[in-house]
Design an enzyme around this catalytic site. Structure first.
Site, mmCIF file in Angstrom:
data_model
loop_
_atom_site.group_PDB
_atom_site.id
_atom_site.type_symbol
_atom_site.label_atom_id
_atom_site.label_comp_id
_atom_site.label_asym_id
_atom_site.label_seq_id
_atom_site.Cartn_x
_atom_site.Cartn_y
_atom_site.Cartn_z
ATOM 1 N N ASP A 45 0.829 -1.202 0.000
ATOM 2 C CA ASP A 45 0.000 0.000 0.000
ATOM 3 C C ASP A 45 0.867 1.257 0.000
ATOM 4 O O ASP A 45 0.358 2.371 -0.097
ATOM 5 C CB ASP A 45 -1.011 -0.005 1.151
ATOM 6 C CG ASP A 45 -0.380 -0.134 2.523
ATOM 7 O OD1 ASP A 45 0.865 -0.129 2.621
ATOM 8 O OD2 ASP A 45 -1.132 -0.248 3.516
ATOM 9 N N LYS A 112 -0.707 -9.506 3.285
ATOM 10 C CA LYS A 112 0.034 -8.949 4.422
ATOM 11 C C LYS A 112 -0.887 -8.011 5.188
ATOM 12 O O LYS A 112 -1.557 -7.174 4.583
ATOM 13 C CB LYS A 112 1.292 -8.201 3.958
ATOM 14 C CG LYS A 112 2.096 -7.619 5.134
ATOM 15 C CD LYS A 112 3.481 -7.173 4.704
ATOM 16 C CE LYS A 112 3.500 -5.865 3.968
ATOM 17 N NZ LYS A 112 2.997 -4.709 4.776
ATOM 18 N N GLU A 114 -1.183 -5.573 8.942
ATOM 19 C CA GLU A 114 -0.408 -4.892 9.976
ATOM 20 C C GLU A 114 -1.101 -5.005 11.326
ATOM 21 O O GLU A 114 -2.293 -4.696 11.445
ATOM 22 C CB GLU A 114 -0.266 -3.403 9.627
ATOM 23 C CG GLU A 114 0.453 -3.134 8.320
ATOM 24 C CD GLU A 114 0.582 -1.648 8.011
ATOM 25 O OE1 GLU A 114 1.073 -1.324 6.917
ATOM 26 O OE2 GLU A 114 0.197 -0.805 8.855
ATOM 27 N N GLU A 181 9.474 -3.829 10.680
ATOM 28 C CA GLU A 181 9.871 -2.531 10.129
ATOM 29 C C GLU A 181 10.326 -1.572 11.225
ATOM 30 O O GLU A 181 9.624 -1.375 12.218
ATOM 31 C CB GLU A 181 8.705 -1.908 9.348
ATOM 32 C CG GLU A 181 9.046 -0.563 8.729
ATOM 33 C CD GLU A 181 8.043 -0.088 7.697
ATOM 34 O OE1 GLU A 181 8.224 1.047 7.214
ATOM 35 O OE2 GLU A 181 7.098 -0.831 7.367
#
Length: 264
Positions: A45, A112, A114, A181
């Protein structure tokens, strides 16, 4: 060429062979990456910022992701293709399943998402229904308004322990990959060593099983702020194919990311 699969990455982890991955958004770059042997790609994204010009990833829709996923799949038919579920596309397990089906039909091998322990039921539901899941912890860009900006996460014992707990919970729920990350190297190592599944780092030092970069950062075409963890491989090589090969070689050898790209 033989398709790259989740099992391919699992074997890399077992054999302690680092691997490189990259974001891709269109047919031409996907084909170039695949031609050079870079066979794990993410339709991120991040396209909201790099392709659409927004100041965050929040405006990206499931339809946007599906459109770009289909284009990348046409360019790289044998790659392992991950696709982000964008902001508010997985607020409930049912919504996550519906939207995951859309991007899987477009050509993704895996979605994926988050977030930490709150996603356990969603991960279970998806994996039970044959949708492979990649988790994403640390700096999760969809939460930028909660974090108050793009900041390193997991500093301090309590925050680090929580991220490790989140990672273990996602793995136990069925996640087959994890992106970490912008976390301190020491924490990235703890999490990578604790998990049986492959861990892909971005701004997490060279201690993870794999690395990922936004392609625009890897080629120095972002404009504006350049993240500390990024390296412009195109500036060093002057040729985009050579830049891809150098990125892969430096990841596989452990040269990249170096100390200058890492957080503590």
């Amino acid at each position: 060429m033989k398709p790259t699969t989740i099992a391919s990455l699992q074997k890399c982890k077992q054999d302690k062979k680092r691997f490189a991955t990259i974001t891709a958004y269109d047919y031409s770059f996907a084909k170039l990456f695949a031609d050079e042997g870079l066979n794990v790609m993410l339709v991120g994204d991040s396209l909201g910022m790099t392709v659409q010009g927004h100041d965050s990833t929040l405006p990206v829709t499931v339809e946007d992701i599906a459109y770009h996923t289909a284009a990348v799949r046409r360019g790289a038919p044998n790659c392992l293709l991950l696709a982000d579920l964008p902001f508010m596309a997985y607020a409930t397990p049912e919504q996550a399943f519906e939207n995951a089906a859309t991007v899987m039909r477009a050509g993704a091998n895996m979605v994926k998402i988050e977030g930490g322990e709150w996603l356990v039921e969603t991960v279970k539901m998806l994996t039970e229904r044959a949708v492979p899941v990649c988790g994403h912890l640390g700096l999760t860009p969809q939460s930028v308004n909660i974090f108050g900006g793009y900041k390193v996460q997991g500093r301090g014992d309590e925050a680090g322990d929580q991220l490790l707990s989140d990672a273990l919970a996602l793995e136990a729920a069925g996640a087959q990959l994890l992106v970490l990350e912008c976390v301190p190297v020491e924490l990235a190592k703890r999490i990578t060593d604790a998990l049986a599944i492959p861990v892909i780092g971005i701004g997490a030092g060279n201690v993870t099983d794999g690395q990922i970069l936004v392609m625009h950062d890897a080629f120095g075409i972002t404009g504006g702020h350049i993240p500390k963890f990024a390296k412009n491989f195109l500036a060093e090589t002057g040729d985009i194919r050579a830049a891809v090969r150098q990125y892969m070689a430096e990841v596989e050898s452990g040269v990249y990311p170096g100390e200058e790209h890492s957080f503590h």
